[in-house]
Design an enzyme around this catalytic site. Structure first.
Site, PDB file in Angstrom:
ATOM      1  N   THR A 168     -10.234   8.777   2.707  1.00 48.18           N
ATOM      2  CA  THR A 168     -11.390   8.914   3.599  1.00 48.18           C
ATOM      3  C   THR A 168     -11.136   9.953   4.695  1.00 48.18           C
ATOM      4  OG1 THR A 168     -10.598   6.960   4.738  1.00 48.18           O
ATOM      5  CG2 THR A 168     -12.439   6.657   3.232  1.00 48.18           C
ATOM      6  N   ASP A 195       0.847  -1.203   0.000  1.00 48.20           N
ATOM      7  CA  ASP A 195       0.000   0.000   0.000  1.00 48.20           C
ATOM      8  C   ASP A 195       0.880   1.250   0.000  1.00 48.20           C
ATOM      9  OD1 ASP A 195      -2.121   1.764   0.408  1.00 48.20           O
ATOM     10  OD2 ASP A 195      -2.306   1.318   2.547  1.00 48.20           O
ATOM     11  N   ARG A 205      -5.553  -3.107  13.775  1.00 47.18           N
ATOM     12  CA  ARG A 205      -5.450  -3.234  15.233  1.00 47.18           C
ATOM     13  C   ARG A 205      -6.322  -4.306  15.886  1.00 47.18           C
ATOM     14  NH1 ARG A 205      -5.739   3.132  15.589  1.00 47.18           N
ATOM     15  NH2 ARG A 205      -6.867   2.607  13.673  1.00 47.18           N
TER      16      ARG A 205
END
Ligand code: C5P
Length: 231
Positions: A117, A61, A209
């Protein structure tokens, strides 16, 4: 198109942290992991080679955004690392996305970021001078991504329906911001559970997480996977 393994975001600061995290899983359990900027810039391409050597799949990414020629050359390097999926910013334009595909080749999946976002509609208006709605901008970038021949986009689970309507049902929607019911939201604002993400048509979910910080990461991963696959 749907990937049955939740993609685990390896948001760790060092190679050693990744090694100890992955060592908790049985060797025969092959994972799909996301390596982002922090880890890649800290540990270098070696981290990708290591994870691939263990037999896991890698979504790198790095969100490339530069002139087409530079992106094409960079993608060629990433393809040689054996990544399974990587990404660019759709704002780089159709020519840049086509160049990215040329450099990467047809094997690995290539997806695009539309609007981050973290960008609000107001920020999009004032910082980017894009005067449509945020949803329209996301749909527009998704159409351009499809036009460039890419496989899909990274998006909020809440945008999946609009994006598939603007492109096609086969267009990949990879959605972060996933939280199993009852878990800590952290700094995420709009989250969705794995089963809701499945119901609205996400193809890949990214979970960080809730797995990496869990007391028992293997158990947490399996529970999320079961919720995602409906098994
Ligand atoms: O720990 P958590 O599950 O929130 O991690 C989600 C991962 O997905 C992180 O690596 C984060 O940077 C990434 N991401 C996100 N929201 C986006 C795009 C990427 O949470 N819109």
């Amino acid at each position: 198109m749907r990937e049955n393994r939740p993609v685990i975001a390896l948001d760790f600061p060092s190679f050693d942290d990744v090694k100890s995290f992955l060592a908790q899983f049985p060797t025969e359990e092959k994972l799909y992991v996301k390596i982002g900027m922090e880890l890649y810039y800290a540990a270098g391409p070696e981290i990708v080679r290591y994870v691939k050597m263990l037999g896991h799949s890698v979504f790198l990414d790095l969100k490339l955004h530069d002139i087409p020629n530079t992106v094409k050359s960079a993608m060629k390097v990433l393809s040689e690392l054996g990544v399974d999926m990587t990404n660019v910013h759709a704002a780089g334009g159709v020519d840049m996305m086509k160049a990215a595909r040329e450099g990467l080749g047809q094997g690995p999946k290539l997806i695009a970021v539309t609007q981050l976002t973290s960008t609000s509609e107001e920020q999009m208006h004032s910082d980017q001078n894009i005067q449509t709605s945020l949803t329209e901008s996301v749909a527009h970038y998704a159409r351009k991504t499809a036009e460039a021949g890419l496989d899909g986009v990274v998006c909020s689970a809440h945008e999946v329906e609009a994006i598939k309507a603007a492109t096609s049902q086969d267009f990949i929607c990879l959605t972060p911001g996933i939280r199993p019911a009852g878990s800590a939201i952290g700094d995420q604002k709009r989250v969705m559970t794995p089963s809701d993400a499945r119901a609205i048509g996400s193809d890949y979910i990214v979970v960080g997480r809730p797995v990496t910080q869990a007391q028992d990461p293997v158990e947490a991963y399996r529970a999320i996977k079961a919720e995602w696959t409906g098994l």
